[in-house]
Design a protein around this motif. Structure first.
Motif, PDB file in Angstrom:
ATOM      1  N   UNK A 247      -2.814 -10.877  -5.270  1.00 61.73           N
ATOM      2  CA  UNK A 247      -1.787  -9.936  -5.709  1.00 61.73           C
ATOM      3  C   UNK A 247      -1.568  -8.902  -4.621  1.00 61.73           C
ATOM      4  N   UNK A 248      -0.314  -8.737  -4.218  1.00 62.20           N
ATOM      5  CA  UNK A 248       0.047  -7.731  -3.225  1.00 62.20           C
ATOM      6  C   UNK A 248       1.230  -6.918  -3.768  1.00 62.20           C
ATOM      7  N   UNK A 284      -4.017  -3.684  -3.495  1.00 61.52           N
ATOM      8  CA  UNK A 284      -3.581  -2.289  -3.438  1.00 61.52           C
ATOM      9  C   UNK A 284      -4.378  -1.364  -4.351  1.00 61.52           C
ATOM     10  N   UNK A 285      -5.082  -1.913  -5.335  1.00 60.25           N
ATOM     11  CA  UNK A 285      -5.867  -1.087  -6.265  1.00 60.25           C
ATOM     12  C   UNK A 285      -7.287  -1.634  -6.351  1.00 60.25           C
ATOM     13  N   UNK A 286      -8.118  -1.375  -5.353  1.00 57.82           N
ATOM     14  CA  UNK A 286      -9.474  -1.922  -5.334  1.00 57.82           C
ATOM     15  C   UNK A 286     -10.247  -1.559  -6.598  1.00 57.82           C
ATOM     16  N   UNK A 287     -10.859  -2.559  -7.204  1.00 57.94           N
ATOM     17  CA  UNK A 287     -11.678  -2.330  -8.386  1.00 57.94           C
ATOM     18  C   UNK A 287     -10.921  -2.429  -9.687  1.00 57.94           C
TER      19      UNK A 287
END
Length: 403
Positions: A247-248, A284-287
């Motif tokens: 996902x990007x 884009x949203x680590x974790x």
């Protein structure tokens, strides 16, 4: 006053060791580069200009910053301007073949309007190894990429050049006709979607009713849906990065929120009840984990090429639509835009700004170039409607006797 006389000691007529050598008048300003001038009036004018910029919080332009080579600046600009690896490769290829051979060995400050004009004249006559001239699309992209590169050198934090070499340069740049002509009608859309396998029909519905690009439709997550506000947020796309589907952010990194029709909401709800979701983290949203709605038969993220071959092409061919680039799933997105513009008997069409926001375009110019002609058609239809409504009514002319 920050102007100093290099030929005499301060406040006296006693000569310094530099008397008669070099530029006499020196300007020192804290926060700006020291410069010297032959004439006192030039030094005073520069001092006033620099102090005015410093008072505004501006950093005076440093001409030495432009001494760096174009070939050294390009890699950093490319990485910052195009975070997407695929786009970066395409732009790098155009620079390698069409721009760097002419400008790569030059300093940034040595790029002049004259050099750019000479390069462009050669570019327009340049041919491929097989003798063919380059397409209008290639010429336009090369021109736009180089202009963007130079614009960043003017406005960026480093401020490598003072003036954009393209400014004031009159040039006839070939432009592609980006207008979408053959837009599917509702009947065709409503024929293609039922022809798709039941598991994949909501993917087409999302694109046709919400304007998702194909990769964005594959990336729809439950967290994107707001049933209360009847909105859906497009914040991801499925893309292959370093050989792995992930996902990007959407194209251009532009997240958007669009209206969410009830028919699409019901389709997604039924799909999730039947097939469940897939937990995926994004770049884009680590974790953070997203519950992806659409998956392939193995329960993995959908790969564009395989899906087109297994789902899309058989579906359109079964209803008599020829397989080809002109008949991709992007037609659903064009259909969505045309419906926004045209509106309905009970709802007026969207403005160009609204279409821009719903489509996720980078600028209003992109919207105008692609769909501007549809706005003209919508206005013509509105005029025709008024003619139809009032055609049977005869209004007598007001004469002097009737007044």
């Amino acid at each position: 006053m920050s102007v100093e006389d290099r030929w005499h000691h301060k406040g006296t007529r006693k000569r310094t060791k530099d008397y008669g050598r070099g530029k006499r008048w020196r300007v020192r300003n804290k926060g700006a580069r020291t410069l010297s001038f032959y004439k006192k009036t030039d030094a005073q004018a520069h001092d006033i200009k620099v102090n005015a910029e410093l008072l505004k919080g501006l950093k005076p332009f440093d001409h030495k910053a432009g001494y760096v080579l174009v070939s050294a600046v390009f890699p950093k600009w490319l990485k910052e301007r195009y975070p997407d690896p695929a786009s970066r490769r395409a732009v790098a290829s155009r620079f390698k073949h069409h721009i760097l051979p002419t400008f790569g060995h030059l300093r940034m400050c040595d790029i002049t309007t004259a050099k750019v004009a000479e390069w462009w004249a050669d570019m327009c006559e340049k041919t491929k190894p097989n003798g063919e001239t380059y397409s209008t699309s290639t010429l336009e992209l090369v021109y736009v990429h180089f202009g963007s590169f130079l614009r960043a050198a003017v406005t960026g934090t480093s401020k490598l050049i003072a003036v954009h070499p393209f400014d004031g340069w009159e040039v006839d740049v070939p432009r592609r006709d980006k207008r979408v002509r053959d837009i599917w009608e509702h009947d065709q859309v409503n024929t293609v979607i039922p022809a798709m396998p039941e598991r994949d029909r909501p993917i087409g519905l999302v694109s046709a009713t919400c304007g998702h690009r194909q990769g964005e439709a594959f990336a729809v997550a439950l967290e994107d849906v707001n049933r209360f506000r009847k909105e859906i947020t497009i914040r991801h796309q499925v893309k292959r990065i370093n050989g792995k589907l992930t996902l990007t952010p959407p194209k251009g990194g532009k997240t958007r929120t669009v209206p969410f029709p009830d028919v699409t909401a019901r389709a997604i709800t039924e799909h999730v009840d039947t097939y469940g979701t897939l937990a995926v983290t994004c770049t884009c949203c680590p974790g953070k984990t997203w519950r992806i709605v659409f998956t392939n038969a193995k329960g993995d993220l959908i790969e564009r090429g395989a899906w087109n071959e297994d789902v899309w092409h058989p579906a359109i061919e079964s209803v008599g639509v020829t397989k080809g680039a002109a008949n991709g799933m992007h037609n659903f997105r064009h259909y969505f835009a045309s419906r926004l513009i045209e509106g309905s008997p009970n709802h007026r069409g969207a403005s160009m700004e609204q279409v821009r926001d719903h489509m996720g375009h980078a600028s209003i110019k992109t919207t105008s170039d692609t769909y501007g002609h549809l706005f003209e058609q919508a206005r013509e239809r509105a005029r025709a409607v008024m003619d139809d409504v009032f055609s049977a009514v005869v209004y007598p002319l007001r004469t002097a006797e009737a007044q």
